[in-house]
Design an enzyme around this catalytic site. Structure first.
Site, PDB file in Angstrom:
ATOM      1  N   ARG A 129       0.847  -1.201   0.000  1.00 35.48           N
ATOM      2  CA  ARG A 129       0.000   0.000   0.000  1.00 35.48           C
ATOM      3  C   ARG A 129       0.870   1.233   0.000  1.00 35.48           C
ATOM      4  O   ARG A 129       1.454   1.594   1.026  1.00 35.48           O
ATOM      5  CB  ARG A 129      -0.925   0.023   1.216  1.00 35.48           C
ATOM      6  N   HIS A 133      -3.921   5.278   4.125  1.00 36.72           N
ATOM      7  CA  HIS A 133      -5.142   4.458   4.202  1.00 36.72           C
ATOM      8  C   HIS A 133      -6.343   5.205   3.641  1.00 36.72           C
ATOM      9  O   HIS A 133      -7.165   4.637   2.920  1.00 36.72           O
ATOM     10  CB  HIS A 133      -5.395   4.057   5.648  1.00 36.72           C
ATOM     11  N   TYR A 142       3.560   6.307  10.943  1.00 37.29           N
ATOM     12  CA  TYR A 142       3.882   4.946  11.347  1.00 37.29           C
ATOM     13  C   TYR A 142       4.799   4.219  10.369  1.00 37.29           C
ATOM     14  O   TYR A 142       5.095   3.046  10.541  1.00 37.29           O
ATOM     15  CB  TYR A 142       2.607   4.130  11.595  1.00 37.29           C
TER      16      TYR A 142
END
Lengths: 243, 405
Positions: A129, A133, A142
């Site tokens: 990814r 998100h 993160y």
């Protein structure tokens, strides 16, 4: 239809596939979900039911390494999602999710098994990814920007497809500049046209809760109607289409 | 004595004479949660209690012939057969399976006939592709059923005990109930029906006795029913299966064997969202559903025996969502008093909804506060069940309170 709870579609896909099987049209269902959703109870329920009941369904797991901020090492301890398929007695394949032709071949083979033998197939497509998100997420909180850039350069499904097409002589560098420009213009045009549309009329809020409007909802509709007529500026009714 | 079929059979075997008027000797004392068959005590005074003695059941062919609702449906004159409630449920499913080729029945253990024998014979007659067992997963059963229904098929799913419906709650609330609405009526799961045994059975304890209708009565998009008898169960279940909305039918398990009626063999659908006035009266409206109806019948008998001249109106709600507030309000506007009873715990139970709605509609007409007689706000107990239940005695007291306010 769209819903937010994850993995609910998995046992539904098994049921839909069972209907397709009963309909006798040699069709199958295909069900997509992420490696995070595969931790939900519905995943286990759905796969087990598909296997035991003989449902022609392809379960396609997009393993992109992250569920919001949770990396896959915190999502499972076993060998990905593919290893679970074996546990349920389901034919399973792990595929390079960034290789369009690999995915195509795997899905085609899965479909053949599903419709000819009335049983499920699990495909785990490995990918990464690159994006956040969602628009509410800043993934630099993160993971390092370097990790994202490295993946994007090294293993990008669009670049790989481009390279393959260019290799075949079916695409030349620069062919996409014009397409990118006109596609963007088309999207922005659709976007601004949609923004100008009025929101659906207020009465529609009560439609389709049931197939027919029950007395209680009729009562509530009247109540809201009266309120809106009394305080139109508070309720901003000009944003909504007329009844 | 309320309708605990199993324990009353066992106590009958031990001999009624031995226990009348005194405690059982220790060796013969049954360790069940029901009250003793000591029916000469206050306030029972020899009244025959429970579904076995109910006058509300259509036990004879002539009772069927003269039932106005069955007459309206055109099945009052036809052939009838003696059925208990699980046979009536079986019959309803048969009609659905015969007339709708896309209908299937599934759940845990349904293929051999089901733990309550509601699906006996179906697999033999309709095949294992249409009548099948699922693995042990309520969330899977519900999700699978939604998937089937979304394809336009008719899914009749069984949850083995209502106590186990909670893993399916997400699928039911977030998926089934919202399917039509969220897709702007492009798709729906109207073909979904979930049926599940509920309510007290005398020895069920925490996890085989629950009545969870209130959880689902709070969900826009669902329909929720609870039949009180075989004739009702057949007509309501068939109506539920054919209703184009996802529907949950709660079947009081204690009535499966103990409620027996003459049931029309032809197919018929009872109207949903229509309460039934079982007995007219002028002084107080008493509302319930499911097996509670028989406790209410007995409470009313005791009231009318002890307060001559007083008459009570008994209403079976039948559909809990969307419920028929109109019939209840019309009754309360006549009587001025309301008592609502259900087995589910009192706080936030369905009686709270009915009480709020009726006080809003009938505020100036009410002569006394609306009484709620419900299960205690504790997990459904085993040995304490006789204290927990909104039994005839507790309901009798509540009706008296309402009348004497």
């Amino acid at each position: 239809t769209i819903s937010s709870p994850l993995a609910t579609q998995i046992p539904q896909a098994a049921g839909a596939a069972y209907a397709l099987r009963r309909d006798g049209g040699k069709q199958c269902a295909v069900c997509y979900f992420g490696e995070g959703a595969a931790s939900e109870g519905d995943f286990h329920a759905g796969l087990n039911m598909a296997a035991t009941l003989g449902c022609p369904v392809i379960f396609y797991c997009r393993n992109n390494g992250y569920a919001i901020s949770t990396p896959s090492v915190e999502q499972y301890r076993g060998d990905g999602i593919a290893s679970r398929g074996i546990g349920y007695g389901i034919d399973t394949i792990r595929v390079d999710g960034n290789d369009i032709w690999a995915v195509y071949a795997a899905t085609k083979a899965a479909r053949k098994i599903a419709v000819e033998h009335n049983r499920p197939v699990l495909i785990e497509a490995m990918t990464y990814r690159v994006s956040h998100h969602s628009t509410s997420d800043d993934s630099s909180a993160y993971r390092s920007k370097k990790e994202v850039e490295d993946w994007s350069k090294r293993d990008n499904p669009v670049s790989r497809m481009r390279a393959w097409l260019e290799n075949k002589g079916w695409w030349a560098n620069g062919d996409d500049a014009e397409i990118a420009k006109s596609a963007k213009a088309e999207v922005l045009h659709a976007f601004s046209a949609a923004e100008k549309l009025k929101k659906p009329s207020i009465g529609l809020m009560f439609e389709d809760v049931y197939d027919q409007l029950p007395p209680e909802l009729e009562r509530e509709r009247k109540e809201i109607d009266a309120l809106v007529r009394k305080y139109p500026d508070y309720y901003q009714v000009h944003d909504f289409a007329r009844q | 004595m309320y309708p605990h079929a199993v324990s009353s059979i066992l106590l009958a075997r031990s001999g009624k004479a031995a226990i009348r008027g005194r405690l059982l000797p220790t060796a013969a004392r049954r360790l069940y949660s029901s009250v003793t068959e000591n029916d000469n005590v206050e306030p029972i005074r020899g009244l025959d209690l429970g579904v076995a003695h109910s006058k509300l059941l259509l036990r004879t062919v002539s009772a069927v012939r003269s039932n106005s609702e069955l007459r309206t449906l055109g099945v009052a004159e036809g052939e009838t057969r003696k059925m208990n409630m699980c046979q009536a449920v079986n019959d309803a499913m048969r009609h659905a399976l015969t007339t709708d080729e896309t209908s299937v029945v599934f759940g845990e253990d349904v293929a051999f006939g089901g733990v309550f024998r509601c699906s006996v014979g179906l697999a033999d007659d309709f095949g294992r592709e249409r009548i099948f067992n699922t693995p042990l997963t309520e969330q899977g059963i519900a999700g699978f059923a939604i998937g089937l229904a979304s394809m336009g098929h008719t899914a009749i799913a069984e949850i083995q005990f209502a106590d186990y419906i909670f893993p399916a709650f997400d699928q039911i609330v977030n998926e089934a109930a919202k399917y039509r609405y969220r897709s702007g009526n492009q798709f729906n799961v109207g073909g979904l029906t979930i049926r599940t045994p509920c309510s007290a059975v005398g020895h069920g304890g925490h996890y085989h006795s629950q009545s969870p209708e209130a959880f689902f009565a709070h969900v826009p998009g669902l329909k929720v029913l609870m039949p009180r008898s075989p004739v009702q169960a057949k007509g309501l279940l068939l109506a539920a299966i054919r209703d184009p909305n996802p529907t949950i039918v709660f079947e009081p398990k204690i009535l499966y064997r103990s409620a027996v009626e003459q049931v029309p063999v032809d197919e018929y659908e009872l109207p949903l969202s229509k309460a039934e006035v079982l007995k007219t009266g002028k002084d107080v409206t008493v509302v319930g559903y499911g097996s509670q109806i028989y406790a209410l019948e007995n409470a009313i008998q005791m009231i009318e025996r002890d307060m001559p001249g007083v008459t009570c109106e008994l209403i079976d709600l039948r559909t809990i969502l969307p419920y028929d507030a109109e019939t209840v309000a019309e009754s309360v506007n006549k009587t001025g008093r309301l008592v609502v009873a259900h087995e589910a715990p009192r706080t936030q139970g369905f009686a709270a909804e009915l009480a709020a709605e009726i006080q809003e509609r009938c505020f100036l007409r009410l002569e006394s506060p609306i009484q709620r007689v419900c299960g205690l706000f504790i997990p459904h107990p085993l040995v304490y069940e006789r204290f927990y239940m909104p039994c005839a005695v507790r309901t009798y007291e509540a009706i008296k309170n309402s009348l004497s306010y």
